[in-house]
Design an enzyme around this catalytic site. Structure first.
Site, PDB file in Angstrom:
ATOM      1  N   TYR A   1     -29.297   6.772   3.123  1.00  0.00           N
ATOM      2  CA  TYR A   1     -29.466   5.509   3.852  1.00  0.00           C
ATOM      3  C   TYR A   1     -28.657   5.545   5.138  1.00  0.00           C
ATOM      4  O   TYR A   1     -27.704   6.313   5.278  1.00  0.00           O
ATOM      5  CB  TYR A   1     -29.078   4.303   2.986  1.00  0.00           C
ATOM      6  CG  TYR A   1     -27.725   4.366   2.316  1.00  0.00           C
ATOM      7  CD1 TYR A   1     -26.563   3.999   2.980  1.00  0.00           C
ATOM      8  CD2 TYR A   1     -27.624   4.767   0.982  1.00  0.00           C
ATOM      9  CE1 TYR A   1     -25.334   4.024   2.348  1.00  0.00           C
ATOM     10  CE2 TYR A   1     -26.393   4.797   0.340  1.00  0.00           C
ATOM     11  CZ  TYR A   1     -25.250   4.426   1.032  1.00  0.00           C
ATOM     12  OH  TYR A   1     -24.032   4.460   0.398  1.00  0.00           O
TER      13      TYR A   1
ATOM     14  N   ARG B   1     -17.817   3.081   4.480  1.00  0.00           N
ATOM     15  CA  ARG B   1     -16.676   2.494   3.758  1.00  0.00           C
ATOM     16  C   ARG B   1     -15.518   2.205   4.711  1.00  0.00           C
ATOM     17  O   ARG B   1     -14.844   1.178   4.587  1.00  0.00           O
ATOM     18  CB  ARG B   1     -16.239   3.442   2.648  1.00  0.00           C
ATOM     19  CG  ARG B   1     -15.130   2.912   1.764  1.00  0.00           C
ATOM     20  CD  ARG B   1     -14.860   3.848   0.603  1.00  0.00           C
ATOM     21  NE  ARG B   1     -15.955   3.831  -0.350  1.00  0.00           N
ATOM     22  CZ  ARG B   1     -16.050   2.967  -1.361  1.00  0.00           C
ATOM     23  NH1 ARG B   1     -15.131   2.040  -1.535  1.00  0.00           N
ATOM     24  NH2 ARG B   1     -17.069   3.023  -2.188  1.00  0.00           N
TER      25      ARG B   1
ATOM     26  N   GLU C   1       0.849  -1.183   0.000  1.00  0.00           N
ATOM     27  CA  GLU C   1       0.000   0.000   0.000  1.00  0.00           C
ATOM     28  C   GLU C   1       0.892   1.243   0.000  1.00  0.00           C
ATOM     29  O   GLU C   1       1.804   1.359   0.826  1.00  0.00           O
ATOM     30  CB  GLU C   1      -0.913  -0.012   1.225  1.00  0.00           C
ATOM     31  CG  GLU C   1      -1.593   1.298   1.559  1.00  0.00           C
ATOM     32  CD  GLU C   1      -2.437   1.849   0.417  1.00  0.00           C
ATOM     33  OE1 GLU C   1      -2.410   3.079   0.220  1.00  0.00           O
ATOM     34  OE2 GLU C   1      -3.119   1.058  -0.278  1.00  0.00           O
TER      35      GLU C   1
ATOM     36  N   ASP D   1     -11.879  -1.918  -8.974  1.00  0.00           N
ATOM     37  CA  ASP D   1     -11.871  -0.758  -9.849  1.00  0.00           C
ATOM     38  C   ASP D   1     -10.730  -0.771 -10.849  1.00  0.00           C
ATOM     39  O   ASP D   1     -10.822  -0.162 -11.911  1.00  0.00           O
ATOM     40  CB  ASP D   1     -11.788   0.532  -9.022  1.00  0.00           C
ATOM     41  CG  ASP D   1     -13.128   0.938  -8.423  1.00  0.00           C
ATOM     42  OD1 ASP D   1     -14.154   0.327  -8.794  1.00  0.00           O
ATOM     43  OD2 ASP D   1     -13.151   1.855  -7.597  1.00  0.00           O
TER      44      ASP D   1
END
Length: 406
Positions: free
Chosen positions: A219, A106, A32, A305
């Site tokens: 939501y 998330r 990362e 993605d």
């Protein structure tokens, strides 16, 4: 000898890939570029198709602790406020699809995946390292990594998974493709505490407000304590978006929704009053996946993605990355096959579903933002057929049937 997979990217897709790969019996080295594991953004909707994958990884308890589980999906007119249709979720989703429909921050989804990966032996999480180059030769893949302090490091593995997001360097090196393209849509996102909102604006449902050239979705998150609000409209982003003061978007958004109904405008105005700040993202995407060759070549595969960025109108961006990781796990566990064949099997089993979700997401955007006679026809169809049009059995079951509007 245990095989080793190298993973570029430590977001939701990268962590899911690490979890799936480790459960397939591979040693995992994840890289990362950031110096800490963090996840920006707001809410994520995860349908029963995704919740089933998390359950298979033993994460039902972790999900239950941080997610919300809405009882209904409601569709309302952004112009009049009238309810056009509704779909029961909650127990109905569990009965029909074997798992709940969940909404989650998330960061919470990222956190539960990170916790699961850290508990596994043979998983090495490396921060502050970004993949700069990769090469396949002699049955191995070698990556050159750049450390945040400027050092260069080379690491060799048996496979490389590019889960490095929308602007994937792994994809660019593998496929030689041009950058993503602008969709012409802008997304404003905010999260607020429900107890800071007027009682009339609090909600435990998923609600979609459909209007001409725009829509808004709201939501609950984090057991219902938070409310996620996303407003998407047609428009061009500011030229200086990278350095733009995102907090200045409230007036622009209120102006864009000036012709919508009072309840929706009340919600939008309440966000900054409740301490929420709008963040702006221009929506980018690519053409739907054209074949398995766009998801795997040799010892390198793409996931999430990096492989199939998609518009958010089917709420499946994170979901498809998790599905990818589950399929990657099955493929990597085929120990009687050579590694390139395993990755080819992964791509063959994923590309058509991902392409279908990408295309359906685009179609939904056109339906959500319809104007004139098309909008009138959409609203009439929702009033007449309601639940039948809102349900998505081909998606939530993972089968080939399709009779839904969405």
């Amino acid at each position: 000898m245990q095989k080793q997979v190298l993973i570029a990217g430590g977001g939701i897709g990268g962590l899911a890939a690490a979890l799936g790969s480790a459960r397939a019996g591979w040693e995992v080295r994840l890289f990362e570029r950031a110096s800490a594991f963090t996840e920006i953004g707001a809410g994520v909707q995860i349908g029963p198709n995704v919740v089933r994958r998390l359950q298979a990884w033993g994460l039902q308890g972790a999900l239950q602790a941080v997610a919300a589980f809405p009882e209904r999906l409601r569709v309302r007119s952004a112009l009049t406020g009238a309810e056009l249709a509704a779909l029961p979720l909650g127990a109905r989703a569990i009965e029909r699809y074997g798992a709940a429909y969940a909404t989650i921050h998330r960061a919470d989804l990222h956190g539960l995946l990170l916790a699961a990966v850290r508990d596994l032996p043979g998983v090495h999480l490396n921060l502050g390292l970004s993949v700069q180059e990769h090469a396949q030769e002699g049955g191995a893949v070698t990556v050159r990594l750049a450390h945040v302090d400027g050092r260069l490091v080379e690491v060799e593995g048996d496979a490389l998974i590019g889960a490095d997001g929308l602007r994937s360097g792994t994809r660019a090196r593998l496929l030689g493709e041009a950058p993503t393209r602008a969709s012409g849509h802008l997304a404003y996102r905010a999260v607020v505490r429900q107890d800071q909102l007027p009682q009339a604006l609090r909600s435990g449902d998923v609600t979609a407000w459909l209007g001409p050239r725009l829509h808004v979705v709201q939501y609950p998150l984090r057991r219902g304590e938070l409310l996620n609000v996303v407003a998407i409209r047609h428009g061009r982003p500011p030229a200086d978006l990278e350095s733009w003061d995102h907090g200045a978007n409230a007036a622009d958004l209120e102006a864009a929704l000036a012709r919508t109904c009072a309840p929706l405008q009340d919600l939008i105005r309440a966000v900054p009053q409740a301490g929420g700040g709008w963040r702006l993202w221009p929506l980018l995407d690519r053409a739907p996946v054209a074949g398995p060759h766009e998801m795997a070549r040799g010892l390198v595969a793409l996931l999430g993605d990096a492989a199939h960025p998609m518009r958010p109108y089917l709420a499946q961006g994170a979901g498809m990355a998790i599905e990818d990781a589950a399929e990657l796990q099955r493929a990597l566990a085929m120990h009687d096959l050579e590694v390139p064949l395993r990755l080819t099997r992964y791509a063959l089993n994923r590309w058509q579903r991902n392409a279908r979700v990408q295309e359906r997401s685009r179609r939904n955007g056109r339906i959500f933002h319809a104007t004139g006679p098309v909008r009138w026809g959409r609203d009439l169809a929702l009033r007449l057929l309601g639940e039948r049009l809102l349900d998505v059995p081909w998606l939530y079951r993972g089968d080939g049937s399709s009779a839904s509007l969405l």
